[in-house]
Design a protein around this motif. Sequence first.
Motif, PDB file in Angstrom:
ATOM      1  N   GLU A  49       0.829  -1.207   0.000  1.00 50.68           N
ATOM      2  CA  GLU A  49       0.000   0.000   0.000  1.00 50.68           C
ATOM      3  C   GLU A  49       0.864   1.258   0.000  1.00 50.68           C
ATOM      4  N   TYR A  50       0.460   2.204  -0.839  1.00 53.15           N
ATOM      5  CA  TYR A  50       1.142   3.500  -0.914  1.00 53.15           C
ATOM      6  C   TYR A  50       0.280   4.546  -0.200  1.00 53.15           C
ATOM      7  N   ARG A  51       0.940   5.495   0.441  1.00 55.93           N
ATOM      8  CA  ARG A  51       0.216   6.583   1.095  1.00 55.93           C
ATOM      9  C   ARG A  51       1.008   7.875   0.943  1.00 55.93           C
ATOM     10  N   LEU A  52       0.324   9.006   1.166  1.00 55.31           N
ATOM     11  CA  LEU A  52       0.977  10.304   1.038  1.00 55.31           C
ATOM     12  C   LEU A  52       2.082  10.441   2.084  1.00 55.31           C
ATOM     13  N   GLY A  53       3.219  11.016   1.683  1.00 57.53           N
ATOM     14  CA  GLY A  53       4.300  11.295   2.607  1.00 57.53           C
ATOM     15  C   GLY A  53       4.129  12.662   3.251  1.00 57.53           C
ATOM     16  N   LEU A  54       4.889  12.892   4.300  1.00 56.80           N
ATOM     17  CA  LEU A  54       4.767  14.142   5.040  1.00 56.80           C
ATOM     18  C   LEU A  54       5.431  15.321   4.327  1.00 56.80           C
TER      19      LEU A  54
END
Length: 261
Positions: free
Chosen positions: A70-75
């Motif tokens: 799963e990919y998610r937005l980075g900070l």
Amino acid sequence: MATDRFDVDDDNGYLATTTVTSFRIIEALKRHEGATVPQLVDELELASGTVYKHLNTLQSIQYVDKDGSEYRLGLGFLELGIAARTQRNLYRQTYGSLESLAETTGGVTTLMVPEHGYGVYLTQIVPSGATAPPHQEGERAHLHATAGGKVILAYQPTETVESWLESRSLPALTPFTISDPEELRSELQSVRDRRAAHSRREQFEEWHEVAAPVTDDNDEAIGAVSIKKPVDPDTDSSDMSEFKNLLGSTVSSIESKLRLR
């Protein structure tokens, strides 16, 4: 409250379609709080190789994280968002006043600013014990359905408003939303006369809102301060008129600070 920022024309041939694809993927990750490649392929109707390539690029430059499949937005986006907001003088000059307004009224206070034909929530303060509305800082909203958006429109030149009306539809977000251009024009005149606007269940059926414009030296709106409260389930209403004077004095204080710079 979704708004389609990807509905753009490339009449002059200057649109970087790869950039648009990257941001379509980024927006999908935001909507789903993370997603797998197959999920993105199905939703965006893109080839697997295209999705992998964009995700790997965003991960390499540290704007996307990967956890398993799963990919998610980075900070990195948080850093950009904070910078975009703090560079706005209006944000710096209004935060303290909005905090005080929230504490006094017990309502959610927001600062909305216009950008690309929409309203963006630059600040949102939810006082202790209050219910948060179904939107957050940074989100865009349709101007015609919000009290903040109405005062922003009401305090623009007539030609600007007419151009705005010609360039878009007025979606009915609830049964109470004004979606007829003529009705909206009449409403905007009343808003200008009162120097305040109401949204009575027009953006969300469970919420009422009252707003006043923050104007520049030409009396054109550069933002809007609003107070939001849930509709009382027992009376099916929420009387916001009691906050109009307090809202007006808060905006006057903000405008004085801006003019003293």
